[in-house]
Design a protein around this motif. Structure first.
Motif, PDB file in Angstrom:
ATOM      1  N   GLU A 128      -1.295   9.945  -8.884  1.00  0.00           N
ATOM      2  CA  GLU A 128      -1.440   8.509  -8.669  1.00  0.00           C
ATOM      3  C   GLU A 128      -0.513   8.028  -7.552  1.00  0.00           C
ATOM      4  N   SER A 129       0.730   8.454  -7.661  1.00  0.00           N
ATOM      5  CA  SER A 129       1.737   8.002  -6.711  1.00  0.00           C
ATOM      6  C   SER A 129       1.448   8.508  -5.296  1.00  0.00           C
TER       7      SER A 129
ATOM      8  N   LYS B  17      -1.581   6.716  -3.809  1.00  0.00           N
ATOM      9  CA  LYS B  17      -1.204   5.373  -3.361  1.00  0.00           C
ATOM     10  C   LYS B  17      -0.402   5.455  -2.071  1.00  0.00           C
ATOM     11  N   GLY B  18       0.469   6.447  -1.998  1.00  0.00           N
ATOM     12  CA  GLY B  18       1.363   6.551  -0.867  1.00  0.00           C
ATOM     13  C   GLY B  18       0.686   7.065   0.398  1.00  0.00           C
ATOM     14  N   TYR B  19      -0.272   7.978   0.263  1.00  0.00           N
ATOM     15  CA  TYR B  19      -0.786   8.649   1.464  1.00  0.00           C
ATOM     16  C   TYR B  19      -2.278   8.467   1.692  1.00  0.00           C
TER      17      TYR B  19
ATOM     18  N   THR C   5      -4.385   2.822  -1.862  1.00  0.00           N
ATOM     19  CA  THR C   5      -4.024   2.299  -3.172  1.00  0.00           C
ATOM     20  C   THR C   5      -5.251   2.034  -4.018  1.00  0.00           C
ATOM     21  N   GLN C   6      -6.347   1.644  -3.351  1.00  0.00           N
ATOM     22  CA  GLN C   6      -7.541   1.331  -4.130  1.00  0.00           C
ATOM     23  C   GLN C   6      -8.153   2.574  -4.748  1.00  0.00           C
TER      24      GLN C   6
ATOM     25  N   VAL D   5      -5.691  -6.683  -3.804  1.00  0.00           N
ATOM     26  CA  VAL D   5      -6.985  -6.556  -3.147  1.00  0.00           C
ATOM     27  C   VAL D   5      -8.116  -7.073  -4.047  1.00  0.00           C
TER      28      VAL D   5
ATOM     29  N   SER E  29      -1.684  -2.559  -0.560  1.00  0.00           N
ATOM     30  CA  SER E  29      -2.414  -3.366  -1.535  1.00  0.00           C
ATOM     31  C   SER E  29      -2.323  -2.741  -2.917  1.00  0.00           C
ATOM     32  N   TYR E  30      -2.709  -3.505  -3.911  1.00  0.00           N
ATOM     33  CA  TYR E  30      -2.851  -2.979  -5.264  1.00  0.00           C
ATOM     34  C   TYR E  30      -4.029  -3.706  -5.884  1.00  0.00           C
ATOM     35  N   THR E  31      -4.435  -3.271  -7.080  1.00  0.00           N
ATOM     36  CA  THR E  31      -5.549  -3.963  -7.729  1.00  0.00           C
ATOM     37  C   THR E  31      -5.065  -4.666  -8.983  1.00  0.00           C
TER      38      THR E  31
ATOM     39  N   SER F  25       5.152   3.051  -5.219  1.00  0.00           N
ATOM     40  CA  SER F  25       4.595   3.837  -4.113  1.00  0.00           C
ATOM     41  C   SER F  25       4.430   2.962  -2.876  1.00  0.00           C
ATOM     42  N   GLN F  26       3.843   1.776  -3.081  1.00  0.00           N
ATOM     43  CA  GLN F  26       3.618   0.877  -1.951  1.00  0.00           C
ATOM     44  C   GLN F  26       4.949   0.426  -1.358  1.00  0.00           C
TER      45      GLN F  26
ATOM     46  N   LYS G 225       6.646   2.968   0.798  1.00  0.00           N
ATOM     47  CA  LYS G 225       6.072   3.011   2.144  1.00  0.00           C
ATOM     48  C   LYS G 225       6.576   1.843   2.994  1.00  0.00           C
TER      49      LYS G 225
END
Lengths: 293, 412
Positions: A253-254, A257-259, A262-263, B207, B235-237, B245-246, B249
């Motif tokens: 998951e991580s 999201k990171g690479y 995220t969706q 998002v 983004s996230y949901t 994680s976001q 970055k």
């Protein structure tokens, strides 16, 4: 550098998935029931800790112990009230499953009624500055979560493998009727399993609420679902499987999201689940279930 | 014998079904008695809604105005405040003789922040309660759903706080009292560039939420025009709680400002994790941040220090009407009013003034009067542009020492 941080982020989420997945796995292993109310036990634990810590103003260790006690009581209570009668009368498994969903909805609405549906900010229990490990800033809660999870996992493995009650659990999970004939009190063994799983969920809930300091009556449902997926991925019924499944889910998951995106994080996680189940239907470390004829 | 048992079972089932039918009535609030229903609708912690507001109305003619707001659920903070503001306005208008001599009968339902519930409640307001105009909804997504049907029905509708640009575009009869999402995005990008001397910016947005996406797009556009470089856009949901994680970055990109155009509960979770990751960028938010301090534990308010967000009004303004409103609101509801309460209050007054000017309860007459309205409210001087959006400046606020502080009003 950033990659390592993402892996550590993943390990933290994964640890919590693993702790919750254990509850699913042990209960499934022993009574072949997917206890959908297990996710909501986390919510119960978080509110318990909140009440003791904030409303009663007691110290952190009391809150943790109270949370564990509350979850154990809730877990065993749910087993006794909702499932035990159904099990002892050999009700079809689907009835148990529906009851579990009912208990889950009941708990969510009960807590919504008591505390309201708006999120409540959860105080940070451990006021420790982030720790610097070779240039990486890692929060104390992250390290605590991973360490506590690994220790609990080892302790649990020893409990199941080396103690008398562990032997009883394994016996009941192998064949409940035969275990009964051998003089094992299956009812109390099952209750113990529920209590143990719920206690682990309480630890998970305290760690979770510290990492994500907002508690709502519905916080357990998505977490429970993810943990359930971790349990299936790792192999339902297997303790190391729960841990492996949780860690894999968290890291995937991580990193997604990171690479990647995220969706796509959830899509990738569930995609992996589908692939694993296609190749190995019993999960990564699952036992091959042989139907007795 | 068997037959008797069977019939007994049937009777039991019928009884159960009858009870089930009864139980649904209060829950789904389908009773046509709006006054009692409405005052019961908010959870007891929600408001001390003046229970007598409906009984005050003389038995003669009333003007029925509908209301929709999330009084329970995730965004209930907004809904309750908005509804309180509306109710205060209704009380004042009624106390001053109502609209053209008629008392306002304000009928409102809880839509729980959900589009489906909002549409159902809207249908009930229009079909059962026969309201002539609507003040609502509160958050953008359900408001848009309701606006689409209201546009078909031609019911005059004013949303106090629905900021999504699309809402008023769906019909000539849809108005709003607040400024729009694109406007807020533009304001914050321009403010960051001109006032905070930012050269680089990062964005973290939801998002799955039109509000968040709308602000992000306009922020990006304005940033591009100004030369403010967007170094990370994450983004996230909806429903996500883990943003590490976001944020990791974003941390690597090391921006000057971090724009987080989301509602307060998500914002509270994000800032707590941001502090752990060690991001030092100045945080920017929008009106969804109003209330964020209440969602952060006292120990975590440090994480919000120095953040800027734009809002519809500032409680520190010296406007007399505004100060009177704040004092009265505190007295009535025992809470500080936020922008949502102020906008709800203004929205109801705007609608009332439009109906007064129209001199009739005809939908088209009210819509025309609304379009021509020039209004001095507690959230500023408001006229509508050709898209039925109000033209007014934004108030920039900051958070210091665990309190909101007004900085300045800012126009791009």
């Amino acid at each position: 550098m950033s990659f390592l941080l993402q892996v550590i982020n993943g390990l933290q989420v994964g640890s919590i998935y693993a702790l919750v997945a254990l509850g699913y796995n042990m209960v499934y292993g022993i009574v072949q029931l997917i206890n959908f109310a297990h996710g909501d036990i986390i919510m119960v634990g978080a509110y318990g800790a909140y009440v003791v810590l904030v409303l009663c103003g007691l110290p952190v260790w009391v809150a943790v112990l109270a949370s564990i006690a509350l979850c154990v009581i809730a877990g065993v209570g749910i087993e006794k009230v909702a499932y035990s009668r159904l099990r002892n009368h050999n009700a079809p498994r689907i009835s148990l499953l529906i009851t579990a969903i009912g208990v889950s909805i009941f708990l969510q609405n009960l807590f919504q009624l008591i505390f309201g549906s708006a999120g409540i900010p959860f105080p940070s229990m451990f006021q420790v500055a982030p720790i610097n490990l070779g240039g990486l800033n890692i929060s104390f809660v992250t390290i605590l979560t991973i360490v506590v999870t690994v220790l609990l996992m080892i302790a649990l493995q020893l409990l199941v493998g080396k103690t008398k009650i562990g032997k009883a659990m394994r016996a009941v999970s192998e064949d409940a009727d035969a275990a009964k004939l051998m003089g094992i009190n299956t009812n109390s063994t099952v209750a113990f399993t529920f209590g143990l799983g719920s206690g682990l969920a309480a630890v998970g809930s305290v760690l979770y609420s510290n990492a994500y300091p907002m508690i709502t009556p519905f916080m357990g449902s998505m977490l429970g679902l993810k943990a359930f997926v971790a349990a299936v991925l790792g192999g339902i019924g297997s303790i190391p499987g729960a841990m492996l499944g949780g860690f894999i889910m968290g890291i995937v998951e991580s990193l997604t999201k990171g690479y990647i995106s995220t969706q796509l994080a959830d899509a990738v996680v569930f995609g992996i689940l589908i692939v694993v189940l296609l190749v190995k239907p019993s999960g990564l470390l699952g036992r091959n279930a042989t139907e007795k004829v | 014998m068997k037959l008797r048992i069977l019939s007994l079972v049937m009777v039991c089932m019928l009884a159960v079904m009858a009870f089930a039918g009864c139980a649904q009535t209060p829950a789904g609030d389908t009773t046509p008695a709006p006054a009692d229903d409405a005052t019961q609708a908010p959870a007891d912690d929600a408001t001390q809604a003046p229970a007598d507001d409906a009984t005050q109305a003389p038995s003669g003619e009333t003007i029925k105005i509908g209301g929709l707001a999330p009084l329970t659920g995730e965004v209930s903070v907004y809904g309750i405040a908005t509804n309180n503001g509306i109710q205060m306005a209704v009380e004042e208008i009624n106390a001053n003789g109502g609209i053209n001599g008629k008392q306002i009968d304000y009928i409102y339902y809880d839509e729980k922040g959900d589009s489906v519930e909002a549409v159902n409640a809207y249908n009930k307001l229009v079909q059962n309660d026969q309201v002539i105009a609507l003040v609502g909804d509160v958050t953008s997504v359900p408001t848009l759903a309701v606006a689409q049907i209201a546009a078909e029905d031609g019911i005059p509708m004013i949303t106090a706080t629905g900021t999504s640009a699309d809402i008023t575009a769906v019909g000539e009869n849809i108005f709003r009292a607040c400024f729009t999402d694109p406007f807020q995005g533009e304001i914050m990008a321009s403010y960051a560039f001109n006032k905070l001397d930012a050269k680089t910016a990062a964005i973290l947005y939801n998002v799955a939420d039109d509000y968040s996406v709308g602000l992000t797009e306009s922020f990006e556009e304005t940033a591009a025009e100004l030369g403010l470089e967007i170094v990370a856009k994450e983004s996230y949901t909806g429903g996500d709680v883990d943003f590490r994680s976001q944020l990791t970055k974003i941390s690597a990109a090391n921006p000057d400002v971090l724009f987080i155009p989301v509602y307060y509960e998500d914002a509270a979770l994000i800032v707590a994790q941001k502090a752990e990751i060690g991001i030092t960028a100045t945080m920017l938010g929008a009106d969804g941040w109003d209330g964020v301090l209440g969602s952060v534990d006292a120990a975590n308010t440090d994480a919000l220090e120095g953040a800027y967000f734009c809002n519809h009004y500032s409680p520190e303004s010296e406007d007399e009407d505004l100060q009177a409103f704040i004092a009265k609101y505190k007295e009535t509801y025992d809470a500080d009013p936020n922008a949502f309460a102020a906008l709800g209050y203004d929205a109801m007054y705007m609608l009332a003034e439009a109906i007064t000017n129209a001199g009739s309860e005809d939908a088209q007459a009210i819509v025309d009067a609304m379009a021509a309205l020039e209004f001095d409210g507690i959230t500023g001087h408001i006229v509508f542009d050709e898209n039925r959006n109000p033209i007014k400046p934004a108030a920039i606020n900051t958070i210091t020492g665990g309190e909101y502080k007004f900085v300045e009003t800012y126009e791009k």
